[in-house]
Design an enzyme around this catalytic site. Structure first.
Site, PDB file in Angstrom:
ATOM      1  N   ASN A   1       2.004  17.076  -0.540  1.00  7.41           N
ATOM      2  CA  ASN A   1       3.093  16.234  -0.062  1.00  7.41           C
ATOM      3  C   ASN A   1       2.888  15.824   1.391  1.00  7.41           C
ATOM      4  O   ASN A   1       2.507  14.701   1.697  1.00  7.41           O
ATOM      5  CB  ASN A   1       4.433  16.954  -0.245  1.00  7.41           C
ATOM      6  CG  ASN A   1       5.626  16.051   0.072  1.00  7.41           C
ATOM      7  OD1 ASN A   1       5.491  14.945   0.604  1.00  7.41           O
ATOM      8  ND2 ASN A   1       6.807  16.494  -0.232  1.00  7.41           N
ATOM      9  N   THR A   2       3.074  16.796   2.313  1.00  8.51           N
ATOM     10  CA  THR A   2       3.052  16.482   3.743  1.00  8.51           C
ATOM     11  C   THR A   2       1.799  15.726   4.166  1.00  8.51           C
ATOM     12  O   THR A   2       1.879  14.733   4.901  1.00  8.51           O
ATOM     13  CB  THR A   2       3.155  17.788   4.554  1.00  8.51           C
ATOM     14  OG1 THR A   2       4.337  18.471   4.146  1.00  8.51           O
ATOM     15  CG2 THR A   2       3.214  17.506   6.048  1.00  8.51           C
TER      16      THR A   2
ATOM     17  N   GLY B   1       3.877  22.736   4.461  1.00 12.69           N
ATOM     18  CA  GLY B   1       3.829  21.774   5.562  1.00 12.69           C
ATOM     19  C   GLY B   1       2.947  22.198   6.726  1.00 12.69           C
ATOM     20  O   GLY B   1       2.884  21.505   7.736  1.00 12.69           O
TER      21      GLY B   1
ATOM     22  N   LYS C   1      10.500  23.025 -10.742  1.00  5.94           N
ATOM     23  CA  LYS C   1       9.678  23.764  -9.783  1.00  5.94           C
ATOM     24  C   LYS C   1      10.613  24.775  -9.137  1.00  5.94           C
ATOM     25  O   LYS C   1      11.489  24.407  -8.346  1.00  5.94           O
ATOM     26  CB  LYS C   1       9.072  22.830  -8.733  1.00  5.94           C
ATOM     27  CG  LYS C   1       8.266  23.588  -7.687  1.00  5.94           C
ATOM     28  CD  LYS C   1       7.736  22.683  -6.586  1.00  5.94           C
ATOM     29  CE  LYS C   1       7.203  23.532  -5.432  1.00  5.94           C
ATOM     30  NZ  LYS C   1       6.856  22.730  -4.261  1.00  5.94           N
TER      31      LYS C   1
ATOM     32  N   ALA D   1       1.207  23.882  -1.522  1.00  5.16           N
ATOM     33  CA  ALA D   1       1.573  24.224  -0.137  1.00  5.16           C
ATOM     34  C   ALA D   1       0.355  24.531   0.728  1.00  5.16           C
ATOM     35  O   ALA D   1      -0.547  25.275   0.344  1.00  5.16           O
ATOM     36  CB  ALA D   1       2.536  25.394  -0.071  1.00  5.16           C
ATOM     37  N   GLY D   2       0.348  23.926   1.893  1.00  6.92           N
ATOM     38  CA  GLY D   2      -0.673  24.203   2.893  1.00  6.92           C
ATOM     39  C   GLY D   2      -1.880  23.302   2.833  1.00  6.92           C
ATOM     40  O   GLY D   2      -2.703  23.299   3.760  1.00  6.92           O
TER      41      GLY D   2
END
Lengths: 69, 255
Positions: free
Chosen positions: B204-205, B156, B95, B182-183
């Site tokens: 993830n987050t 995040g 990545k 992301a986001g």
């Protein structure tokens, strides 16, 4: 025999002459999977660890896979 | 089934391994997510404090590993990081992420394109993290990227799919898989990305910092399946005026 001096991630270390990369990482407890290493900015692949011998003033960068996104 | 380069995935939810409170909660949450591809980072070993070995349980669970180049600020640094990661994790998948600015962590498009081209030429399976820029995504495809990973919002931030119009163009034009990264802060964000036709999402987050990461993993897995199913079923289009769903028989009026 006189020891040689290397640095690992900026920290000076003394090792015996004829020490291989694998010897060093085994001593440090870092020979497991997930590790990668460069000597003087050149990556040494795992298959070369047992044969690659450390030299005086080698600058070793040791990396580890960690959690990340 | 989703195919990227030489691998096939039955789950379209990819997950990150960062920010979990402890190793066991990470392992449990990732197992509950059904994810078959997980990201990892690389760092210089701290000679004084040992980091947890999170790799062994991931490998034991049969996860495919996707190392990132986080921390790289230039193409040169990212190429070096990718090669280190290849040694550390014994995979040519990467990545590619180059974000020099720590405040917004937005990807540098110029360095990313340079690094992507170099890495693809060296046989890496390159998945670049990029802004939702349709032109850049086409250029990355042309230099040999195996997929593209446009962002929904800053890493995040949990703000969701703020780049929707541009993601739609990217998805329309892409000949490689599009993974929205992301986001994504909630399952509904993930479902929206999938309804738009994204091939997968990376979360993830939102999972790692949930009060119950295992339950949140399941919620995301269902949302991704649901969104994909809706996309494949063909969503009804939008119109401005009402269109009656019941027949207008006027039965209350005199004939």
């Amino acid at each position: 025999m006189n020891e040689i001096t290397i640095t690992i991630n900026g920290q000076p270390h003394q090792v015996a002459p004829q020490t291989s990369v694998l010897d060093l990482l085994t001593t440090l407890g870092h020979a497991e999977q997930g590790m990668a290493l460069a000597i003087n900015q050149a990556i040494i692949s795992r298959s070369e660890w047992s044969e690659h011998l450390l030299q005086q003033d080698d600058d070793i960068s040791l990396f580890q896979a960690i959690a990340g996104g | 089934m989703l195919t990227i380069a030489d691998k096939t995935f039955s789950s379209r939810l990819f997950t990150g391994t960062g920010k979990f409170s402890d190793k066991q909660s990470m392992v449990d949450a990732l197992a509950a997510s059904g994810s078959q591809l997980v990201t990892m980072a690389l760092k210089r070993v701290d000679m004084k404090n040992r980091d947890d070995d999170i790799l062994a349980p991931l490998i034991a669970n049969g996860m495919n590993l996707l190392p990132n180049t986080s921390g790289a600020r230039t193409a040169k640094e990212a190429v070096f990081a990718a090669k280190l990661a290849r040694e550390a994790l014994q995979t040519n998948w990467v990545k590619l992420e180059i974000h020099p600015d720590p405040k917004y962590l937005l990807p540098d498009p110029i360095e990313t394109l340079k690094a992507a081209e170099a890495l693809a030429l060296e046989g890496f399976v390159v998945l670049p993290y990029v802004h939702a820029d349709p032109v850049l995504c086409k250029r990355l495809e042309e230099v040999g990227c195996a997929a593209v990973m446009p962002l929904g919002a800053p890493i995040g931030s949990n703000k969701g799919i703020r780049t929707q119009d541009f993601l739609e163009i990217i998805i329309e034009q892409a000949n490689v898989p599009v993974i929205v990264d992301a986001g994504i802060g909630s399952p509904s964000h993930a479902a929206l990305a999938m309804e738009l036709g994204a091939d997968a999402v990376l979360v993830n987050t939102a999972i790692a910092v949930a009060r119950n990461p295992v339950a949140m993993s399941r919620a995301f897995a269902l949302a991704v399946q649901s969104g994909r199913m809706a996309y494949e079923a063909g969503l009804a289009g939008q119109v401005q005026q009402a269109v009656a769903s019941s027949p207008l028989t006027a039965f209350l009026e005199e004939a």
